[in-house]
Design an enzyme around this catalytic site. Structure first.
Site, PDB file in Angstrom:
ATOM      1  N   ASP A  48       0.835  -1.202   0.000  1.00 18.76           N
ATOM      2  CA  ASP A  48       0.000   0.000   0.000  1.00 18.76           C
ATOM      3  C   ASP A  48       0.871   1.253   0.000  1.00 18.76           C
ATOM      4  O   ASP A  48       1.983   1.238   0.538  1.00 18.76           O
ATOM      5  CB  ASP A  48      -0.903   0.027   1.235  1.00 18.76           C
ATOM      6  CG  ASP A  48      -1.956  -1.075   1.225  1.00 18.76           C
ATOM      7  OD1 ASP A  48      -2.289  -1.553   0.126  1.00 18.76           O
ATOM      8  OD2 ASP A  48      -2.436  -1.440   2.313  1.00 18.76           O
ATOM      9  N   PRO A  49       0.382   2.348  -0.575  1.00 15.55           N
ATOM     10  CA  PRO A  49       1.172   3.598  -0.582  1.00 15.55           C
ATOM     11  C   PRO A  49       1.627   4.041   0.812  1.00 15.55           C
ATOM     12  O   PRO A  49       2.744   4.536   0.966  1.00 15.55           O
ATOM     13  CB  PRO A  49       0.204   4.613  -1.197  1.00 15.55           C
ATOM     14  CG  PRO A  49      -0.693   3.799  -2.064  1.00 15.55           C
ATOM     15  CD  PRO A  49      -0.867   2.495  -1.343  1.00 15.55           C
TER      16      PRO A  49
END
Length: 300
Positions: A48-49
């Site tokens: 995930d970012p």
């Protein structure tokens, strides 16, 4: 005049990146590919970012070994912020529910065994899973109702690292397909409260760990001629998979995709999954049947 087009390099191997916060996995691959001038690149498992940590980036022929890394055990260190649930099950989403309950350390430690072994887990609606060809997170962002089915996952171990009334840090070792955001959500609900992931770091993926990792800053700071020193051999992805060392004539046949008869006293008769090498270089992944190595994927 426009600048001359950059020549792409046919290089192969692994860059074990410590992905920075607030960068997508796709952006990270693009950056690394550009820094190395690689003709081909991919990654072994999306982060995930808002997560940091191990993102194994495959260059060239290493992309053929991506499934071996993706299927490997993963280790995550994550923080659960108590008292609020979010739409995304992490700090990025809007708060959708709150609770005044703050779990005691003893209660948290007591329920962790319930989240080990083979368990069922409902993935977050903001995930990359596909529904009728569409990503779940795209549907969720469009305001559509997203319904995902529970999936079977494997959690090898989960341990408490630190605890406070507002936040607890845990470390989990798990198999492919495990969503740490869902784990945090479910642990909080089991304790009669709400919670979401406020920090997530992936410390290991398959054979690669924090000890192997390099940062974007380190890659950018290195001279171009020094940068290749950060590339790890393609074969490192196959750690733990049986290796067959071939002679020159066998190697020549396998390079063309042909099966070869294995000879010698210790030659295996049957192996479900293995890889063949010559002079330490990966030639192919495949299997052994009736004493013959049958290549599935040939490496150039």
């Amino acid at each position: 005049m426009s600048a001359p087009k950059r020549v792409k390099r046919a290089i192969s191997g692994w860059v074990v990146l410590n992905k920075p916060y607030d960068m997508t996995s796709t952006q990270a691959v693009g950056k690394v590919r550009w820094l190395f001038g690689a003709a081909k690149a991919g990654h072994a498992g999306t982060l995930d970012p808002l997560a940091t940590g191990i993102l194994p980036i495959a260059l060239g022929e290493a992309t053929k070994a991506v499934p071996y890394v993706q299927d490997g055990t993963k280790i995550y260190r994550f923080a659960v912020k108590w008292g609020s649930a979010t739409a995304t099950d992490d700090a990025e989403g809007a708060v959708i529910a709150t609770s005044d309950v703050r779990p005691e350390q003893a209660a948290l430690e007591a329920i962790l065994p319930q989240f080990t072994g083979t368990i069922m887990q409902l993935p977050p609606i903001y995930s990359a899973l596909k529904i009728d060809g569409e990503r779940a997170y795209d549907l969720a962002r469009a305001g559509e109702v997203v319904e995902l089915a529970e999936r079977e996952i494997r959690v090898d171990s989960i341990a408490l690292v630190s605890h406070s009334s507002e936040q607890s840090v845990l470390e989990v070792s798990c198999g492919k397909g495990t969503y740490v955001r869902s784990l945090a959500r479910d642990i909080a609900e089991q304790l009669g409260t709400r919670g979401h992931v406020s920090m997530l770091h992936r410390a290991a993926v398959g054979p690669f760990s924090d000890a192997d990792a390099v940062t974007i800053d380190e890659l950018e700071a290195a001279l171009a001629e020094e940068r290749d020193g950060f590339i790890r051999p393609v074969a490192e992805a196959l750690h733990g998979v049986p290796e067959l060392r071939l002679d020159p004539s066998q190697a020549a046949a396998v390079r063309h995709g042909n099966a070869v008869l294995l000879t010698g006293a210790g030659a295996p008769v049957s192996v479900d999954d293995c890889w063949a090498s010559f002079a330490g270089v990966v030639l192919a992944t495949g299997y052994v049947q009736f004493g013959q190595f049958q290549p599935r994927r040939v490496f150039n």
